[in-house]
Every structure is written in C-alpha cells, then in structure tokens.
Write an enzyme that holds these catalytic residues in place. Structure first.
Site, PDB file in Angstrom:
ATOM      1  N   ASN A 110       1.701  -9.278  17.372  1.00  0.00           N
ATOM      2  CA  ASN A 110       0.620  -9.640  16.452  1.00  0.00           C
ATOM      3  C   ASN A 110      -0.562 -10.162  17.246  1.00  0.00           C
ATOM      4  O   ASN A 110      -0.387 -10.931  18.196  1.00  0.00           O
ATOM      5  CB  ASN A 110       1.084 -10.714  15.463  1.00  0.00           C
ATOM      6  CG  ASN A 110       0.050 -10.987  14.387  1.00  0.00           C
ATOM      7  OD1 ASN A 110      -0.198 -10.141  13.534  1.00  0.00           O
ATOM      8  ND2 ASN A 110      -0.570 -12.163  14.429  1.00  0.00           N
TER       9      ASN A 110
ATOM     10  N   GLY B 170      -3.086 -12.670  17.667  1.00  0.00           N
ATOM     11  CA  GLY B 170      -3.329 -14.024  17.185  1.00  0.00           C
ATOM     12  C   GLY B 170      -2.035 -14.782  16.958  1.00  0.00           C
ATOM     13  O   GLY B 170      -0.928 -14.231  17.012  1.00  0.00           O
TER      14      GLY B 170
ATOM     15  N   CYS C  31       4.890  -3.649 -17.745  1.00  0.00           N
ATOM     16  CA  CYS C  31       4.613  -4.511 -18.881  1.00  0.00           C
ATOM     17  C   CYS C  31       5.255  -5.869 -18.655  1.00  0.00           C
ATOM     18  O   CYS C  31       6.444  -5.958 -18.321  1.00  0.00           O
ATOM     19  CB  CYS C  31       5.145  -3.880 -20.167  1.00  0.00           C
ATOM     20  SG  CYS C  31       5.000  -4.949 -21.628  1.00  0.00           S
TER      21      CYS C  31
ATOM     22  N   GLY D 100       2.435  -7.258  13.085  1.00  0.00           N
ATOM     23  CA  GLY D 100       1.222  -7.319  12.279  1.00  0.00           C
ATOM     24  C   GLY D 100       1.248  -8.358  11.179  1.00  0.00           C
ATOM     25  O   GLY D 100       0.619  -8.175  10.144  1.00  0.00           O
TER      26      GLY D 100
ATOM     27  N   ASP E 155       0.789  -1.228   0.000  1.00  0.00           N
ATOM     28  CA  ASP E 155       0.000   0.000   0.000  1.00  0.00           C
ATOM     29  C   ASP E 155       0.824   1.283   0.000  1.00  0.00           C
ATOM     30  O   ASP E 155       0.282   2.367  -0.195  1.00  0.00           O
ATOM     31  CB  ASP E 155      -0.966   0.009   1.195  1.00  0.00           C
ATOM     32  CG  ASP E 155      -0.269  -0.321   2.516  1.00  0.00           C
ATOM     33  OD1 ASP E 155       0.840   0.194   2.773  1.00  0.00           O
ATOM     34  OD2 ASP E 155      -0.840  -1.109   3.301  1.00  0.00           O
TER      35      ASP E 155
ATOM     36  N   HIS F 179       6.728  -7.764  -1.347  1.00  0.00           N
ATOM     37  CA  HIS F 179       5.706  -8.230  -2.284  1.00  0.00           C
ATOM     38  C   HIS F 179       5.303  -7.166  -3.303  1.00  0.00           C
ATOM     39  O   HIS F 179       4.243  -7.270  -3.921  1.00  0.00           O
ATOM     40  CB  HIS F 179       4.479  -8.723  -1.516  1.00  0.00           C
ATOM     41  CG  HIS F 179       4.765  -9.916  -0.666  1.00  0.00           C
ATOM     42  ND1 HIS F 179       4.029 -10.236   0.458  1.00  0.00           N
ATOM     43  CD2 HIS F 179       5.732 -10.872  -0.767  1.00  0.00           C
ATOM     44  CE1 HIS F 179       4.519 -11.333   1.011  1.00  0.00           C
ATOM     45  NE2 HIS F 179       5.554 -11.732   0.286  1.00  0.00           N
TER      46      HIS F 179
END
Length: 323
Positions: A282, A284, A154, A256, A131, A146
């Site tokens: 984090n 969880g 292209c 996170g 983002d 990523h």
C-alpha cells in the site's frame, strides 16, 4: 520480525529491526517467495487502491476523496433510511455516476490477481471494493465485504434488482435529468466518480425534483444500493464467511487498503493473532503496519503485474497448470 520495503528511492529513517531490499528485483523476489511458500493457501484482502488505476478514486490516497475535499462527508445509513431528501440527494448523484461505473474496466492489478488465482497461488479474495472489477477480470472465490454497486434491494422485503434495470426506471421517472445526463455524455464531460459510485451535483442543479420508485415487489419499501453505508452493520453471514476465510488461510496479503475501517482491520488482526504472516502492499501508512511481517510502500499497479509475470512459470505443488 517486521520487514519494511520502500519501493521508491526516498530519504527514509528506519529502525534497527527494519530490513531494506538491495534492489527492486530483491523486493519482487520477496513477494514471489511469499506466494510460493504458502502453496495456494494465501488470502488476499483488497481495498480502494486496487481500483484507482481504473479511474475510481480511493478515500485516503494521495488523490483520495478525503485528501482533495477536506469537507467531503459520505452519506450515513441513518440519513438514507430516515429522510426522503437524503435519498433524493443520493439517487440523483448516483444516477449521474452510474454510467461511469458501468464503463469502468479492470486494470492490471485486477488482471494480475485473476491470473495468480487461476495458477493456484491464491485461495480466496476478500475485497472492500463495491465496483465488481475483480469479477470482471475473472476472479473466483471472492467475498464482497462491503457489498456491490451492481444491485439494489428493498429495505422492507429484500427484493433484489439489478442496478442497470433500476437506472432505466430512474430515467423514466426523471426525463429532465435524463436529458441532462445525455448532454453530459454528448459533450464528453466526465464528473468525478467517487468510490461509492456517486458524483458531485453541478452547482446549478438541485436534487429536490429527483424521483425514485417504491419496490415493485411489495409496493411499499424503498430501494437501497446493496453497499454498506457508513454507520451500517455488515451482514452476519458475510462476517462469518470472512472469518472462515481467515481461519482457512496460511497467510494474508493486504493490497491497496489503509485498513482504516474496522471491518477490514479486524480480519488482519485475527490472522495476526493466529500466528499468520501478514504482507501489506500500500502506498502510505496503514492501520495494520505494526502487524505486518512484510510491508511495501508502493502503488499496487506498479508491482503486481510484474509479480504475476514472474510467477507464471512456477506452479504450486498442489496445482496443475491449465491453458
């Protein structure tokens, strides 16, 4: 020894080798001590949980895409590369989602990281997020593991174009879709944007009419968002830079991220195998919990701003504070 720090007061069964803090102040102190001990050589790895407070959902959190929609399937690289209809579907959804991505702002966690780095506590940041919010907050020395939503390239010649300019081209090619997008914005309807910047199409819309351009440079290739799709390999140069960052750091902090993707987990495993301490913040479980020296089961937005505020008055030995 692994230290588990549950930040919320909930019934917890712990094993004999787990240490619980006596208070929230104790928990924050453990993290600040970790920053200080590494004297500016700390590597941060961030995931989607850092951007949820900006309105971008994660995949596996309590309100994540996979949790809310059990049938959700992200697009795979071979689908996008191999079939026109998958590209139509992706670009139609991305066309509607892009204005929301553009309006998204950094949250308190992004700002805290930028502040801590400017004070000399953080050496490098590797992010799984696409983002661009870390950069908007002022973070330097960041590697986008990523890729980024803010560029397209292209697939044949590699020509790079800004995503904002590409949106203008899509507008011109799809006037009815532009009209529909304007209606959404005028009525202040906010489709739920996904971590990769696309949205679900309304049930009465079909993507078969959506058009996308060929590369303006080579005239033959097709544009792809400069993000790593599921099933796509990360560029070898990015892997090398990430590995070098792990080698150069004294310790690693994961924030996170559930570390479900191997591209991120392997970096944590590499640091662990090198004898470096791992701290995880984090909410969880994560894939790397058994490698962590210190684990905080907490939303990062509830803790990072407090740590940044507390550490503002302490400067690492190798840095000089600058206003």
């Amino acid at each position: 020894m692994r230290i588990f720090v549950p930040f919320r007061i909930v019934p917890t069964i712990v094993s004999s080798n787990v240490i619980k803090p006596t208070s929230n102040i104790d928990a924050i102190q453990r993290i600040t001590d970790f920053f200080k001990a590494n004297n500016g050589k700390l590597l941060i790895l961030t995931g989607a949980g850092v951007s949820t407070d900006s309105g971008i959902p994660d995949y596996r959190g309590p309100q994540g895409t996979y949790v809310i929609n059990k049938n959700y399937k992200p697009i795979f690289y071979h689908e996008f590369a191999g079939q026109h209809r998958f590209r139509q579907r992706y670009w139609a959804r991305s066309f509607l989602g892009w204005p929301l991505v553009q309006k998204t702002k950094p949250n308190s966690s992004h700002i805290a990281f930028a502040k801590l780095q400017s004070l000399g506590y953080i050496q490098n940041i590797i992010t799984q997020n696409v983002d661009g919010l870390h950069q908007m907050a002022g973070t330097k020395n960041i590697l986008e593991l990523h890729g980024t939503l803010h560029e397209v390239h292209c697939m044949q010649c590699g020509y790079i174009q800004k995503r904002s300019k590409y949106q203008d081209i899509l507008n011109e090619l799809n006037p009815k879709w532009e009209e529909f997008l304007n209606k959404i914005e005028s009525f202040k309807i906010k489709p739920k944007v996904r971590p990769d910047g696309d949205v679900d199409l309304p049930s009465n819309n079909t993507y078969e009419t959506f058009r996308y351009p060929s590369c303006e440079q080579c005239k033959k290739g097709i544009y792809k968002p400069s993000v790593i799709f599921f099933g796509e390999n990360i560029n070898s140069s990015v892997k090398l830079i990430a590995s070098d960052m792990v080698k150069d750091c004294s310790a690693m902090m994961v924030v996170g991220s559930s570390l479900a993707t191997y591209s991120a987990f392997r970096l944590v495993k590499s640091a662990y195998d090198s004898g470096k301490n791992i701290v995880i913040i984090n909410f969880g479980d994560t894939r790397g919990d058994n490698l962590a020296w210190l684990k905080f089961d907490q939303f990062c937005g509830d803790i990072l701003p407090l740590i940044s505020q507390q550490m503002t008055n302490f400067i690492p030995n190798n840095k000089t504070y600058k206003n």
